[in-house]
Write a protein that holds these residues in place. Structure first.
Motif, mmCIF file in Angstrom:
data_model
loop_
_atom_site.group_PDB
_atom_site.id
_atom_site.type_symbol
_atom_site.label_atom_id
_atom_site.label_comp_id
_atom_site.label_asym_id
_atom_site.label_seq_id
_atom_site.Cartn_x
_atom_site.Cartn_y
_atom_site.Cartn_z
ATOM 1 N N LYS A 88 0.882 -1.157 0.162
ATOM 2 C CA LYS A 88 -0.151 0.001 0.173
ATOM 3 C C LYS A 88 0.836 1.385 -0.002
ATOM 4 N N THR A 131 0.527 0.177 -4.109
ATOM 5 C CA THR A 131 -0.882 -0.182 -4.529
ATOM 6 C C THR A 131 -1.740 1.459 -3.934
ATOM 7 N N SER A 167 -4.742 -2.429 -2.700
ATOM 8 C CA SER A 167 -4.364 -3.793 -2.421
ATOM 9 C C SER A 167 -5.322 -5.108 -2.661
ATOM 10 N N ALA A 179 -0.798 -8.900 -0.507
ATOM 11 C CA ALA A 179 -0.488 -7.430 -0.492
ATOM 12 C C ALA A 179 -0.643 -6.945 0.873
#
Lengths: 447, 447
Positions: A88, A131, A167, A179
């Motif tokens: 992230k 992400t 994610s 993720a």
């Protein structure tokens, strides 16, 4: 993976980390192959999904080559060795841009890995990119970010949920098998629920937040998203610095306290029914429980999140408000109006809520309830219809998740089925220290 | 004891607890005699001083008789056995009115002893009454209370300081040899300084606050006032649940860090000179130190005290403002304006300040500075002239004491001499756990 004209299923769809890791260790597949598969899936799919802010091709391939070389030398880092992961974009990765989803940090490059990233690398994982995050992680919809909204792989007209929306989408689309996200009021579990994957928020403090941009320091948790709860478990153990351990089945009957979600927030009855039905498996003794002290819980969550969030951003709000999206600027300004005395009372009310939750978890082993009150709305929606009334979307997204941030207890969202063709999650909440039991029950519910 | 036409010196003036306790144990004096002496001194002197809100004649005599009976049976509770004490009127004494100095609690009777009172009783002390407190302990002048201002025994036209003003006056006038106070920003040490007695604020948490009405829960300390620092030490050990121990002289040279008070707050140069001169005794190695981080310290103290104080009183301020004095209502309203995000930042800034103080106390054994910036002003004054400028009195009273509440370290005010005929105090600040050392040095400075 259903609607939309473009391909929406990447290589990692329906492949578990255990399976992939076994292939890598057996020499059937190289880590470099997995990384290239991730990069190809991102190239093919991410145009319509926008799960990624930044893809670090070179860094990822270098890390994958190193993983292969280590295996060739007999060094096996465990279940995540050679597994591609996405991170992230509020979490530092050395040498890579970290935007926080905000124009304030559009060109910000991190110099060091966050501790959670360092732990994933230590476990052999390969970071492929960053992400999309709702701006500064302060939003549950995932559609306010300097790189645009992330979109739900099940229907790109719909939101991913957030704030770890990229994610959730990256895992749901099969771009990566794992993720990292963060979860302050539900930001891992909400996109897991709306995107149809699993998402785990550990106990407070179980995973260090060093190198993670704060939203609300005493509510922030680093968590993981993956296709299955077992894959979440593998990722969690690496993040928490725990030895890899095979999952253990517990044969005994498990007592589950079902919280009727409407006691917390009005919930779509189909969501309630779908989540409740997921518990109809052998070996679960489900009964209804209703926590007390909800008014204090709500006041405490609001005052703490708002005060701590504004403390992070006060100068930016005052000096460069134009760099925020309207939504995030508005909530940050509102957050700044919380009084100090309300924060002080919230600390006491948080302690009381922790006592309520601890008492419930003395009565039953796990609590269960839906993850979100609704399936994924369309991107940019800010209201939603529930039980015939239009209500603000924010509460419908975080209403069932925020209590467990305030309590600091581990909470897992797992795919529970579909409502009107869109995924919804079931949430399991347990005691800190009993995470293995939580995952064991989850694997019975959603094998 | 100088001005005024009435008698202003009670029985306990110039009598130490050690001396009185010895007489009681030797059978030369009964505890009942000491209690009667206290009651007579209060009758004779308190009309012009107003140190007491409530005098509990019957309860005191009963307790004294019990103390005598115990001694007759061979039960000796230690140095405080049979010693009369006064208790600040925000501290619960079972069966006695506790007004908090406020019309809101004018008729409030406590049902249980506060833990600190229970500990004094366990040590054999005899509670004779409740002393005037600035309303809700939220003021450093001691002249806003539902029973009127306490007055300085050295000159009844002058304030006692506060908020434990009655306790300071009761000891200074010789009505009791020991009194309990509380100290959130200086409320024990300020009246000690202005009234010419000793006052000790222990380390944060060393004395329980259960049964003490809160002002600011993370800054509140229960402390003691007495004529001498040795008597403070005896009272403190009982309050902290420590064994009575003879004071120990430390022969070695002691390093003292003198903080020039003007770095904290503009200070009357005669006060500075008087306090500094008190350190000119053999065996003290005094050098100047200047703490860093004072802006953060000030912000933190303000945000924490204000937020926590308003949290105690929000409903009273909203629903019954007319029952407050104007001064306290005004500061409580202002306190309510502190933002939650400022409180959050203050928690960090407090940690930083604690680090600064800990580092200073690694360099020197004790810190020293005046207790107040000025000697006692007249009752009702709210401004004071310092170095040719009229400045708000509040800062001149708490400016040198509040840093040690924020740091949570033990701080002792001891009589340092007189300025323009009025007493002023020297403050010694030490490390938690090194209280005996602090008292040993104090007894060298002010034997």
């Amino acid at each position: 993976m259903s609607t939309g004209t473009q391909q929406t299923t990447g290589f990692f769809h329906s492949r578990t980390i255990d399976e992939l890791g076994g292939q890598v260790r057996a020499g059937d597949v190289r880590a470099v192959d997995l990384t290239q598969a991730a990069l190809r899936a991102i190239d093919a799919l991410d145009g319509g999904i926008n799960a990624f802010v930044t893809v670090d091709r070179e860094g990822a391939l270098r890390a994958a080559e190193k993983a292969d070389a280590e295996l060739a030398e007999g060094r096996d880092r465990g279940p995540l060795h050679g597994i591609p992961v996405a991170v992230k974009d509020i979490i530092d990765v050395a040498g890579v841009r970290t935007t926080m989803g905000s124009a304030h940090f559009a060109d910000h490059v991190s110099t060091e890995d966050a501790e959670c990233v360092a732990r994933l690398r230590e476990a052999g994982a390969v970071v492929v990119g960053k992400t999309t995050t709702h701006e500064f992680a302060f939003g549950a919809t995932g559609d306010r970010a300097c790189n645009g909204p992330s979109r739900n792989p099940h229907d790109p007209t719909r939101m991913t949920g957030g704030s770890s929306g990229g994610s959730g989408a990256a895992v749901a689309a099969g771009m990566v098998p794992l993720a990292l996200g963060t979860d302050t009021g539900g930001s891992v579990r909400i996109p897991a629920s709306l995107c149809g994957v699993a998402g785990f928020k550990p106990a407070y403090g179980a995973v260090p937040t060093a190198g993670v941009f704060p939203l609300s320091q005493t509510l922030d948790h680093v968590g993981v998203l993956a296709a299955t709860t077992e894959d979440c478990r593998l990722g969690y153990r690496a993040l928490a610095g725990l030895r890899p351990m095979p999952s253990r089945e517990h044969g005994s009957e498990v007592s589950i306290g079902w919280i009727p979600p409407d006691v917390l927030h009005p919930t779509d009855p189909q969501v309630t029914a779908t989540a409740r039905a997921a518990l109809d498996v052998d070996g679960l003794d489900v009964r209804e429980v209703r926590p007390a002290g909800l008014d204090g819980m709500l006041r405490a969550f609001g005052a703490i999140q708002f005060s701590e969030a504004h403390a992070v951003h006060a100068e930016r709000v005052a000096d460069a408000p134009q760099l925020f999206t309207d939504d995030v600027l508005a909530i940050l300004r509102k957050a700044g109006e919380t009084a100090g005395w309300q924060y002080v009372r919230a600390l006491t009310e948080r302690d009381e809520w922790r006592g309520v939750v601890a008492a419930l978890l003395d009565e039953v082993e796990l609590l269960a309830l839906p993850t979100t009150c609704v399936p994924a709305p369309e991107v940019d929606e800010r209201q939603v219809e529930v039980q015939g009334a239009r209500i603000p979307l924010r509460g419908a997204l975080i209403g069932l998740t925020r209590p467990w941030n305030l309590a600091g207890v581990p909470a897992l969202s797992l795919p529970a089925g579909a409502v009107r063709g869109l995924p919804v999650g079931l949430q399991l909440v347990g005691r800190p220290g009993q995470e293995d039991r939580l995952f064991a029950v989850a694997s019975r519910v959603s094998p």
